[in-house]
Scaffold this motif. Sequence first.
Motif, PDB file in Angstrom:
ATOM      1  N   LYS A 119       0.836  -1.209   0.000  1.00  0.00           N
ATOM      2  CA  LYS A 119       0.000   0.000   0.000  1.00  0.00           C
ATOM      3  C   LYS A 119       0.866   1.254   0.000  1.00  0.00           C
ATOM      4  O   LYS A 119       0.582   2.215  -0.726  1.00  0.00           O
ATOM      5  N   GLU A 120       1.931   1.237   0.786  1.00  0.00           N
ATOM      6  CA  GLU A 120       2.846   2.384   0.846  1.00  0.00           C
ATOM      7  C   GLU A 120       3.412   2.705  -0.539  1.00  0.00           C
ATOM      8  O   GLU A 120       3.456   3.861  -0.950  1.00  0.00           O
ATOM      9  N   VAL A 121       3.817   1.675  -1.255  1.00  0.00           N
ATOM     10  CA  VAL A 121       4.381   1.885  -2.595  1.00  0.00           C
ATOM     11  C   VAL A 121       3.299   2.353  -3.560  1.00  0.00           C
ATOM     12  O   VAL A 121       3.486   3.330  -4.291  1.00  0.00           O
ATOM     13  N   LEU A 122       2.166   1.672  -3.568  1.00  0.00           N
ATOM     14  CA  LEU A 122       1.099   2.022  -4.511  1.00  0.00           C
ATOM     15  C   LEU A 122       0.500   3.389  -4.213  1.00  0.00           C
ATOM     16  O   LEU A 122       0.038   4.082  -5.133  1.00  0.00           O
ATOM     17  N   ASP A 123       0.518   3.802  -2.942  1.00  0.00           N
ATOM     18  CA  ASP A 123      -0.011   5.120  -2.595  1.00  0.00           C
ATOM     19  C   ASP A 123       0.851   6.258  -3.137  1.00  0.00           C
ATOM     20  O   ASP A 123       0.428   7.413  -3.148  1.00  0.00           O
ATOM     21  N   ARG A 124       2.056   5.939  -3.599  1.00  0.00           N
ATOM     22  CA  ARG A 124       2.892   6.963  -4.232  1.00  0.00           C
ATOM     23  C   ARG A 124       2.380   7.299  -5.637  1.00  0.00           C
ATOM     24  O   ARG A 124       2.803   8.278  -6.237  1.00  0.00           O
ATOM     25  N   MET A 125       1.487   6.453  -6.132  1.00  0.00           N
ATOM     26  CA  MET A 125       0.884   6.673  -7.450  1.00  0.00           C
ATOM     27  C   MET A 125      -0.431   7.425  -7.277  1.00  0.00           C
ATOM     28  O   MET A 125      -1.065   7.352  -6.217  1.00  0.00           O
ATOM     29  N   THR A 126      -0.852   8.100  -8.325  1.00  0.00           N
ATOM     30  CA  THR A 126      -2.177   8.725  -8.300  1.00  0.00           C
ATOM     31  C   THR A 126      -3.235   7.623  -8.372  1.00  0.00           C
ATOM     32  O   THR A 126      -2.952   6.515  -8.855  1.00  0.00           O
ATOM     33  N   GLU A 128      -5.563   7.456 -10.440  1.00  0.00           N
ATOM     34  CA  GLU A 128      -5.698   7.153 -11.871  1.00  0.00           C
ATOM     35  C   GLU A 128      -4.563   6.234 -12.336  1.00  0.00           C
ATOM     36  O   GLU A 128      -4.787   5.332 -13.150  1.00  0.00           O
ATOM     37  N   GLY A 129      -3.375   6.476 -11.814  1.00  0.00           N
ATOM     38  CA  GLY A 129      -2.234   5.632 -12.154  1.00  0.00           C
ATOM     39  C   GLY A 129      -2.417   4.206 -11.666  1.00  0.00           C
ATOM     40  O   GLY A 129      -2.088   3.246 -12.375  1.00  0.00           O
ATOM     41  N   ARG A 130      -2.946   4.049 -10.442  1.00  0.00           N
ATOM     42  CA  ARG A 130      -3.203   2.703  -9.907  1.00  0.00           C
ATOM     43  C   ARG A 130      -4.258   1.983 -10.736  1.00  0.00           C
ATOM     44  O   ARG A 130      -4.122   0.794 -11.043  1.00  0.00           O
ATOM     45  N   THR A 131      -5.307   2.711 -11.115  1.00  0.00           N
ATOM     46  CA  THR A 131      -6.354   2.111 -11.952  1.00  0.00           C
ATOM     47  C   THR A 131      -5.774   1.695 -13.299  1.00  0.00           C
ATOM     48  O   THR A 131      -6.035   0.585 -13.783  1.00  0.00           O
TER      49      THR A 131
END
Length: 149
Positions: A119-126, A128-131
């Motif tokens: 989650k920490e790593v993915l939360d660095r993305m927007t 929209e970027g995660r989607t």
Amino acid sequence: MQDDTPDLEAFFPYRLAIAAENFSRNLLDVYGREFGLSREEWRLIYLLAREEQITSLELSNRTTLDRVQVSRASQRLEDKGLITRSVAPEDRRLKLYACTDQGRALFQAIFPKVQARTKEVLDRMTPEGRTALNDGLKALSDAMNEHPV
């Protein structure tokens, strides 16, 4: 002579492999440094803690590990008391693997920390970027499954 080969950093398979390796190394910091498991051991524990029993063939297919990697990692996990291995009665060429109570407890201790790091790593993305990443990974997996090697 003109070289039509794209820059390595622009070559999709290379970029995908680097991103996956970097992400995996980031998680290795959790289960490796904190809990002393190798990447291969973590993959086996992850699968085994969620199943009653898995054959050696299933483990190889579901982990992207070859038979030798499965054999070595499972031997280390068995030596640590985290899994058991036995010969499959219906096919003596296969081994059956199961997680011990100690292995399940270790998984329960590690998994929330791996989830938090993810989650920490993915939360660095927007968002929209995660989607886009999730959609792209699904599309890539679907395309690969349509034409397996």
